[in-house]
Design a protein around this motif. Sequence first.
Motif, PDB file in Angstrom:
ATOM      1  N   GLN A 202       0.829  -1.203   0.000  1.00  0.00           N
ATOM      2  CA  GLN A 202       0.000   0.000   0.000  1.00  0.00           C
ATOM      3  C   GLN A 202       0.862   1.252   0.000  1.00  0.00           C
ATOM      4  O   GLN A 202       0.558   2.233  -0.683  1.00  0.00           O
ATOM      5  CB  GLN A 202      -0.922  -0.006   1.219  1.00  0.00           C
ATOM      6  N   TYR A 406      -1.845  -7.655  -0.924  1.00  0.00           N
ATOM      7  CA  TYR A 406      -2.455  -6.328  -0.993  1.00  0.00           C
ATOM      8  C   TYR A 406      -3.819  -6.374  -1.675  1.00  0.00           C
ATOM      9  O   TYR A 406      -4.798  -5.783  -1.195  1.00  0.00           O
ATOM     10  CB  TYR A 406      -1.522  -5.375  -1.741  1.00  0.00           C
ATOM     11  N   TRP A 407      -3.915  -7.077  -2.792  1.00  0.00           N
ATOM     12  CA  TRP A 407      -5.164  -7.120  -3.546  1.00  0.00           C
ATOM     13  C   TRP A 407      -6.292  -7.784  -2.771  1.00  0.00           C
ATOM     14  O   TRP A 407      -7.468  -7.516  -3.025  1.00  0.00           O
ATOM     15  CB  TRP A 407      -4.946  -7.844  -4.876  1.00  0.00           C
ATOM     16  N   ASP A 410      -7.891  -4.856  -1.179  1.00  0.00           N
ATOM     17  CA  ASP A 410      -7.999  -3.636  -1.978  1.00  0.00           C
ATOM     18  C   ASP A 410      -9.359  -3.590  -2.670  1.00  0.00           C
ATOM     19  O   ASP A 410      -9.634  -4.397  -3.560  1.00  0.00           O
ATOM     20  CB  ASP A 410      -6.877  -3.595  -3.022  1.00  0.00           C
TER      21      ASP A 410
END
Length: 913
Positions: A202, A406-407, A410
């Motif tokens: 991020q 991260y995804w 997200d």
Amino acid sequence: MSETAAYPVAWEADVVLRDGTTTHLRPIRPADADALQRFQVNQSERSSYFRFFAPVRRLSDRELALFTHVDHVDRAALVAVRTSPEDPGTQDILGVARYDVVEPGLAEVAFNIADSVQGVGLGSVLLEHLAAAARERGLRRFTADVLPQNGGMLAVFRDAGYDVRQHLDDGVVTVSVDLDPTERSRQVMADREHRAEARSMQALLTARRVLLVGPGPDTGVPGWAASALLAQRVLDAAAADPGDTELFVLDPPAAPGPDARHVPAWDDVPAVDLVLLAVPAADAVAAVRRLAGTGARGVVVLSAGFAETGPEGLERRRELLRVAHGLGMRVVGPASWGIVTTQPGARLHASLAEHPPAPGVVGLFCQSAPAAVTLAATLVRRGLGVSAIVSAGHRADVSGNDLMQYWHDDPATKVACLYLESIGNPRKFTRVARRLAAEKPVVVVVAGRSGQVVMPGHAVRATHAPRALLDELLRQAGVIRAENTHQLIDIAQVLAHQPLPRGGRVGILASSAALAALVAEAAAAHGLVVASSSDFLAPERSADDVERVVESLYAEDACDAVVVVDVPVVMERGDVVARAVAQAAARTGRTTVVSVIGLHGMPDELAATAPDGTQVRVPAYSTPEDAVAALGKVVAYARWRERDHGAAVQPPGIDRRAARRLVTAALAAVPAPERGEPWGEGVETSVTLDGAAAAELLACYGLRVWPVRRVPTAGDAVAAAAALGWPVALKTASPTLRHRTDLGGVRLDLADAEELREAFERMRAVARAAGLDPLLEVQSMAPTGVAVVVRSVEDPLFGPVVSFGLAGDAVDLLGDVASAVAPLTDVDVHELVRAVRAAPRLFGYQGAPHADVDAVEDVVARVSVMADDLPELASLELYPVVAAEQGVSVLHAAVRLRHAAERRDPLRRVLPG
């Protein structure tokens, strides 16, 4: 104190903390005395009191010597260090964790975390690594005295997931921690790893203040051209989205332009979030060192010239990581193409792309810079938008695992796409991808069918695993495997703009009978079922005709997905069919793909508004085969999402401590390879257990091997049969003939002494004629059933690979073996046993009795747990395992142990190094 062991280099590690920054962990050294004193002086009175139960301001010389001189066996300490922002030549200590052995198997532990980094998870990271070091030294429990007011330290122990006991006595809480890993401790580690790595990504993908460091126009190095291009790309993006990115340029290759701020010297570099490094490889490490104090959270290295150039370049890469991680930064690259993010108000164009893709919901990770160029151009050409593109180049640090972490959380990313040239940590990849795929689709292309191609610049361990193992690994993880980058985008088009289908029943709308037949054939080849087919649209079709056919196809419960193929032969293509299909798909939420002449990608002609007001686009493909292939992959993924994926197998009756003692004792006399030596198969570092030792080790995991007696004479054979019980089997001890009934290596159902004596003489003659060891073995006859083989091999790259197959020459010759990487769930085990083509023999094939498949699965589950627990288990073979109608019989076991190299996915968080 015991004799001092060699400095344990393997205990060094780079880790990501909860706030996304990095730090380096290593054993303490005598030279750390000054740094330790600075650490103590800077601690608050409260922190000192919690550590020493007294307000210690400074450590005495005696205490410094005691704390920094350890033997790494009975006394060990780890420190977390980071490069000092004031003096890049020194390291500051952020935290200390130590243990002191108080009795065999038990050590007292203490932790001290700097006030400046409390709350970022450093205590839990140090506990993980100290526990791993302690287990390596044969310790099984930690104990610690903690003040009740020290809630943070109590939470570190309580929340770690280990079995913890505590009691209050005389104002002090005594905590006892069992160091054996548990399912909860593994899950806790994975959750913390997920949060930390996601936060570090991020920080990269939301960077707003960017520093570009170029070699300058007068250096005469090729990198200046890339630097100039990169500067212009970033400036163009900043001009298009004012306020999103603030660019600073140091050593520019040309005038930085009106939207960039020229930084005249390193000392003038302001606080920044991200650094783009376009200097020659030889200057990269020095440049990163100069970033101390800038607050940068990541560095994108565009330069090549690292591991792909040989040992010197590999060491340069390692030094680059050491320096960057020591400053708290992640590294993207080397040989990176850059980073692109597209979210409004937070756009970042730190790449060499001339025209970055439009905003969208697809996250794209790519290792190869050339592949990134091709994929980005394809995305633009097809009109498929992205949330972010990250090119990791040679993937020295930031990898697809980080982006998947991260995804997962997200909201801007709905589909994860990865182009991988290599998978450096397959076990972690499987674990992370499986977690993500349960929430969002993951589409992967791997260079080469086997994934065993090691590209220049990639530091990847060699593997001896079957070439088909990668397919199984991806299947386990729920990953959609694309054959190439073309299909990667094909699949992403469906996932990004269409709902997941409810099933595999397909409706076909085609402009000719021939096309309909072609689509039906393609659908069957991809596991789909044709539920309905259109009236074929004639060339003179009217709008009413089209609407009638489309309405019929999209009727409720008519099908789960629709394939439309419209290729007019006589007349030019109109938009009647496209509009009708787009409107029907938007209205019904039916998954739809089309192949319409002249339309490709995500065209406006195939866009419509759904009842809730959202815009829906139907993906268009060049050929019907491409459309059906993409749909077939998506349907398979939707089915995987709906299935129960099971829970980690936990068979009862396992004694891990006893197994660990046996392994340690067996390897005590075997020399361990020096660090840096190849992780090979040399006999000098391994030992093959004899039958009794193998049976004892397997018994620790609830696996009983039928007793066998080796017999030098016929009389001994008769005596052994009488002791074991008639009837018996007689086998040669030689591995060449052990299982070969057809070559006279095995005689079964010998019911009396006369038969046994005759068989004994015949088999000795067979063995001598073959030049083999004539020693024979006697074993009681097991109940009849289906013979299977269960194996495990510790692979340098994949770790514990468990395989299953049915016994027999035909099966071996045809390679009818299924493999999976431990740890396994109960569903994994269930599917592994049924994955071999000969599996019907277990289920009453041609009238034969059904085998006890539950008992077979129990054996596979226990082998998988054993292989996962013991990285020293170089190889294990249970052959044959006879599955009768009730129960199974393990008739022979071969076990080889070897000093283990650390797995790529250890029981502690660690970054590549």
